[in-house]
Design a protein around this motif. Structure first.
Motif, PDB file in Angstrom:
ATOM      1  N   GLU A   1      22.326   9.430  50.232  1.00  0.00           N
ATOM      2  CA  GLU A   1      22.388  10.608  51.304  1.00  0.00           C
ATOM      3  C   GLU A   1      20.776  11.548  51.416  1.00  0.00           C
ATOM      4  OE1 GLU A   1      25.644  13.141  52.016  1.00  0.00           O
ATOM      5  OE2 GLU A   1      27.038  11.564  52.201  1.00  0.00           O
ATOM      6  N   LYS A   2      20.653  11.723  50.186  1.00  0.00           N
ATOM      7  CA  LYS A   2      19.473  12.624  50.321  1.00  0.00           C
ATOM      8  C   LYS A   2      18.036  11.746  49.969  1.00  0.00           C
ATOM      9  CE  LYS A   2      18.329  16.991  47.837  1.00  0.00           C
ATOM     10  NZ  LYS A   2      18.771  17.653  46.935  1.00  0.00           N
ATOM     11  N   TYR A   3      18.174  10.467  49.300  1.00  0.00           N
ATOM     12  CA  TYR A   3      16.938   9.902  49.060  1.00  0.00           C
ATOM     13  C   TYR A   3      16.941   8.529  49.350  1.00  0.00           C
ATOM     14  CZ  TYR A   3      16.969  13.563  45.580  1.00  0.00           C
ATOM     15  OH  TYR A   3      17.029  14.807  45.008  1.00  0.00           O
ATOM     16  N   ASP A   4      15.860   7.894  49.639  1.00  0.00           N
ATOM     17  CA  ASP A   4      15.654   6.329  49.931  1.00  0.00           C
ATOM     18  C   ASP A   4      15.424   5.764  48.493  1.00  0.00           C
ATOM     19  OD1 ASP A   4      16.015   6.465  52.665  1.00  0.00           O
ATOM     20  OD2 ASP A   4      13.700   6.801  52.809  1.00  0.00           O
ATOM     21  N   PHE A   5      16.098   4.644  48.321  1.00  0.00           N
ATOM     22  CA  PHE A   5      16.228   3.837  47.118  1.00  0.00           C
ATOM     23  C   PHE A   5      15.395   2.545  47.225  1.00  0.00           C
ATOM     24  CE2 PHE A   5      19.121   7.058  45.822  1.00  0.00           C
ATOM     25  CZ  PHE A   5      19.105   6.853  44.359  1.00  0.00           C
ATOM     26  N   ALA A   6      14.501   2.282  46.034  1.00  0.00           N
ATOM     27  CA  ALA A   6      14.102   0.969  46.269  1.00  0.00           C
ATOM     28  C   ALA A   6      15.164  -0.121  45.792  1.00  0.00           C
ATOM     29  CB  ALA A   6      12.867   0.812  45.023  1.00  0.00           C
ATOM     30  N   ASP A   7      15.140  -1.374  45.706  1.00  0.00           N
ATOM     31  CA  ASP A   7      15.917  -2.213  45.527  1.00  0.00           C
ATOM     32  C   ASP A   7      16.343  -2.261  44.160  1.00  0.00           C
ATOM     33  OD1 ASP A   7      15.537  -3.649  47.981  1.00  0.00           O
ATOM     34  OD2 ASP A   7      14.321  -5.070  47.382  1.00  0.00           O
TER      35      ASP A   7
END
Length: 256
Positions: A104-110
């Motif tokens: 919800e707070k961060y974008d994640f790489a694969d």
């Protein structure tokens, strides 16, 4: 004489331009700042003042694929997300598990690692094999990790005493029987026990499958995240990511 003077000026100009171009190439080559604890063997740790580990090898491979400079910045695990929030680093590389709260707070790489959360006890302890067996007992977890949340979601009546450590002091406390158990990812626990010849053992099935990835601040145009995904995809297809895992763990933890 005038002819030689003009030639001298031209040569100086050429040399200055060449030096300037070299400097600009170095200055404009993108640096990716990666935060890591340097205290989580064998993923990220110091040996003779040199930062080593699985995470370090993965990022060096990413940097090579992207032709970018990787700059590691170390801090206690509990301070890494603060560094990300204040933009002192671009991402964190310390076996960060994707959770609902974090996504919800961060974008994640694969995802680049698949692991399991495990209970670890003293080798003399034959009573504990599951979360249920931890009721009425003391359990250590790392500060800022998601392991306390795993316990809380199970332990609705607060029957398990959670003790938080800013570091891996829980290993020593279980060894000395000051606490009953700790929870950590299986891979790190296995390697730490083996390296330190600790009188500890892993018990039971994984409490949860851990999907680990690099977090980034949310952005509509996250160039670095997209570049990292491109590099990870290339490393996976070439077999380099698997080779790094085999080097450190004698198994492939980079695939489900």
């Amino acid at each position: 004489m005038k002819k030689y003077f003009l030639l001298f000026i031209v040569l100086i100009s050429v040399l200055f331009t060449a030096c300037t171009d070299d400097k600009e190439t170095v200055d404009t080559k993108q640096v990716i700042k990666v935060g890591t604890s340097g205290g989580y063997f064998p993923f990220t740790y110091y040996e003779n003042d040199v930062l080593k580990g699985f995470e370090i090898d993965v990022w060096n491979a990413i940097g090579k694929k992207l032709d970018k400079i990787i700059e590691f910045k170390t801090s206690k695990f509990s301070g890494l997300f603060g560094m990300l929030e204040t933009k002192k680093i671009d991402t964190i590389s310390n076996q960060i598990t994707k959770t609902d709260a974090r996504t919800e707070k961060y974008d994640f790489a694969d995802a680049y690692v698949y692991d399991g959360a495990q209970i670890i006890v003293h080798e003399d302890n034959n009573e504990v094999t599951s979360l249920s067996d931890l009721k009425g007992k003391k359990v250590g977890v790392g500060l800022g990790t998601n392991y306390s949340q795993i316990i809380k979601e199970f332990d609705k009546n607060n029957e398990i005493e959670i003790i938080t450590y800013d570091g891996n002091g829980f290993q020593n406390d279980v060894k000395l029987k000051r606490i009953d158990a700790y929870i950590e990812d299986r891979t790190s626990a296995v390697e730490s026990i083996k390296k330190g010849k600790l009188p500890l053992k892993i018990v039971g099935s994984p409490l949860e499958v851990l999907v680990n990835a690099f977090p980034f601040l949310k952005s509509d145009n996250n160039v670095i995240l997209n570049d990292v995904n491109t590099a990870l995809d290339a490393l996976r297809k070439s077999g380099e990511l698997k080779a790094i895992s085999q080097k450190w763990f004698k198994t492939d933890i980079t695939e489900k």
